[in-house]
Design a protein around this motif. Structure first.
Motif, PDB file in Angstrom:
ATOM      1  N   TRP A   1     -74.178   5.901 -41.993  1.00 54.26           N
ATOM      2  CA  TRP A   1     -74.196   6.855 -43.110  1.00 54.26           C
ATOM      3  C   TRP A   1     -75.372   6.605 -44.051  1.00 54.26           C
ATOM      4  CZ3 TRP A   1     -71.565  11.151 -42.866  1.00 54.26           C
ATOM      5  CH2 TRP A   1     -70.345  11.192 -42.173  1.00 54.26           C
ATOM      6  N   TYR A   2     -76.173   5.580 -43.748  1.00 48.26           N
ATOM      7  CA  TYR A   2     -77.307   5.273 -44.631  1.00 48.26           C
ATOM      8  C   TYR A   2     -78.522   6.146 -44.329  1.00 48.26           C
ATOM      9  CZ  TYR A   2     -75.256   0.848 -46.315  1.00 48.26           C
ATOM     10  OH  TYR A   2     -74.467  -0.103 -46.904  1.00 48.26           O
TER      11      TYR A   2
ATOM     12  N   VAL B   1     -75.238   6.738 -49.800  1.00 48.62           N
ATOM     13  CA  VAL B   1     -74.348   7.008 -48.674  1.00 48.62           C
ATOM     14  C   VAL B   1     -73.418   8.175 -49.014  1.00 48.62           C
ATOM     15  CG1 VAL B   1     -72.349   6.033 -47.448  1.00 48.62           C
ATOM     16  CG2 VAL B   1     -74.431   4.678 -47.703  1.00 48.62           C
TER      17      VAL B   1
ATOM     18  N   ASP C   1     -76.336   1.365 -53.069  1.00 51.65           N
ATOM     19  CA  ASP C   1     -76.331   2.077 -51.778  1.00 51.65           C
ATOM     20  C   ASP C   1     -75.182   3.079 -51.676  1.00 51.65           C
ATOM     21  OD1 ASP C   1     -78.430   0.535 -50.965  1.00 51.65           O
ATOM     22  OD2 ASP C   1     -77.254  -0.770 -49.643  1.00 51.65           O
TER      23      ASP C   1
END
Ligand code: BG6
Length: 476
Positions: A135-136, A194, A190
């Motif tokens: 999902w990054y 994401v 993050d």
């Protein structure tokens, strides 16, 4: 509890139950399916049965639908395994995977059961994870779009109720547990990048559903845990609002209004977070109008003030199934979660709070005025077959009776609720405790260490729920 007056449920209310692909199907290496990250993730969890057999629904689906039919179900919520449909990056869908879901859907429709289908329930294909960094990486957006468009084209003639991403809020809040977080150190920032990518994928699914499925309806599936303030101290009230924002409202506002709310924008500014929202994302968001909310509701939480210099603590879930093994989180200056002395708990320290169901439905209705379908709600317990060959689960009956009663009360309060699909139809693999934490209306004769014969044994709750369904919520 004494039931003075039975609530009235609408005609054509969708009475059913829920599941998810990797938790019930098994057959992980069959007919072209390739591994999903959850297959690997599960191996790191103590006591976790491996997914390769699970409840073996892949080979028992006809028998399972037969049991749903006998119980009087009018709906069944399940998810599609992405790596069964696209096992690799060739761009060619796997016909055998499509056939399995076609067969399941046909079986449901033939038996008068409305399929409610989740597109993504924690099981990202390993090839997607490797190629796009999960999902990054923004590469997942096109891959997800291709996958959901294939689902809509293949199944949309019979499936009219779709769900985008299961519990996106929980996947962000418990990123490590649910296999999304790749780096603890940088997760604080993050997670919002994401989350934005997940939002784009959700938006793409909404747009594609409306484009490709005639009469199709689609919604998100937040994991909804209402937050009560511990006391009437104004500081506790704000702490509860903070917790509500950071675990639920940011997502629900986004789904309903297709934009980020003021709270989260200000939070990002204050914390120097760049969620990397691009102009094309905003364009997708503006077109992603949802039709309803799926609601997963099991429990409630209670919040209190946390001083700015309080010691920070992570949320550590109870993974042992012995009471008292949960650690509530402390977010200094924002909120802390705490015990609620007014409710009992399960062996895994989940609050047993039927009123939370009424509260949640009213809250979502008051804020968003969109129809709601309950997509999960259930009682996880240690269970075994008794000497008489039956499975007696009085606590689940009590749990369901009280929860459904509160659903009825919410409907009487004016909320538009179109269905109730508790977790779960059969026993299945719990995210953290495999088969030792059972949720099913139907027992699966298997354990984490011994596959046994995988026999289906309807529990007492199955028969109780069946009577309730057949009377449209009148026979308690
Ligand atoms: C929901 C998930 O959050 O909770 C399910 O959508 C999960 O996949 C369910 O199984 C119960 O949680 P657990 O950890 O007891 O399996």
């Amino acid at each position: 509890m004494h039931y003075k007056k039975n609530p009235i449920f609408p005609a054509r209310f969708m009475w059913g139950a829920s599941s998810a692909a990797w938790q019930v199907e098994g057959a992980v290496n069959e007919d072209g399916r390739t591994p999903a990250i959850i297959d690997l993730n599960s191996k790191t969890k103590t006591g976790y049965a491996d997914n390769s057999i699970a409840s073996d629904h892949y080979h028992h689906y006809k028998e399972d639908v037969e049991l749903m039919k006998k119980a009087g179900f009018t709906s069944y919520r399940f998810s599609i395994s992405w790596s069964r449909i696209y096992p690799d990056d060739s761009g060619v869908p796997n016909q055998l995977g499509i056939d399995f879901y076609n067969n399941l859907i046909d079986e449901l429709v033939k038996n008068g059961i409305e399929p409610i289908v989740t597109l993504y329930h924690y099981d990202m294909p390993v090839w997607v994870d490797k190629k796009y960094n999960g999902w990054y990486g923004r590469g997942i957006i096109a891959a997800f779009d291709q996958y959901v468009r294939t689902c809509f084209k293949e199944f949309g003639d019979r499936v009219k109720y779709w769900l985008s991403i299961n519990e996106q809020n929980m996947q962000i809040c418990y990123g490590k547990w649910l296999g999304v977080c790749k780096n603890d150190e940088t997760w604080f920032e993050d997670q919002w990048k994401v989350n934005n990518i997940m939002n784009v994928c959700h938006a793409k699914a909404v747009i594609a559903c409306h484009e490709l499925v005639e009469g199709g309806k689609i919604g998100p599936v937040p994991g909804y845990v209402p937050i009560y303030p511990e006391t009437c101290n104004p500081k506790d009230q704000i702490a509860a609002q903070n917790a509500e924002e950071l675990t639920e409202k940011v997502w629900n506002d986004f789904y309903a209004h297709q934009k980020y709310n003021g709270f989260i924008k200000s939070y990002w500014r204050e914390n120097n977070i760049d969620p990397d929202i691009r102009p094309e994302d905003l364009e997708d968001f503006s077109q992603a109008k949802i039709d309803f909310f799926g609601v997963n509701c099991y429990r409630s939480n209670t919040a209190k003030y946390a001083a700015p210099d309080a010691e920070p603590k992570d949320y550590i879930l109870n993974k042992s199934g012995e009471k008292g093994n949960l650690q509530f989180p402390v977010v200094p200056g924002v909120y802390a979660l705490t015990n609620n002395p007014f409710v009992k708990t399960t062996d895994w320290d989940w609050e047993i709070d039927p009123v939370a169901m009424r509260y949640s439905l009213r809250y979502i209705w008051d804020h968003y005025q969109l129809p709601m379908v309950i997509t999960e709600n259930g009682y996880g317990a240690h269970e075994e077959v008794a000497e008489d060959g039956k499975v007696h689960d009085p606590q689940r009956i009590q749990f369901l009776r009280e929860q459904i009663y509160q659903v009825g009360r919410a409907i009487q309060d004016g909320c538009e609720v179109i269905g109730y699909n508790p977790w779960s139809f059969t026993d299945l693999l719990s995210t953290g405790n495999g088969m030792s934490k059972r949720y099913g209306l139907v027992f699966i004769n298997t354990t984490d260490s011994d596959v046994r014969d995988l026999r289906r044994i309807p529990k007492d709750s199955y028969y109780w729920y069946s009577n309730l369904i057949k009377s449209n919520g009148q026979d308690w």
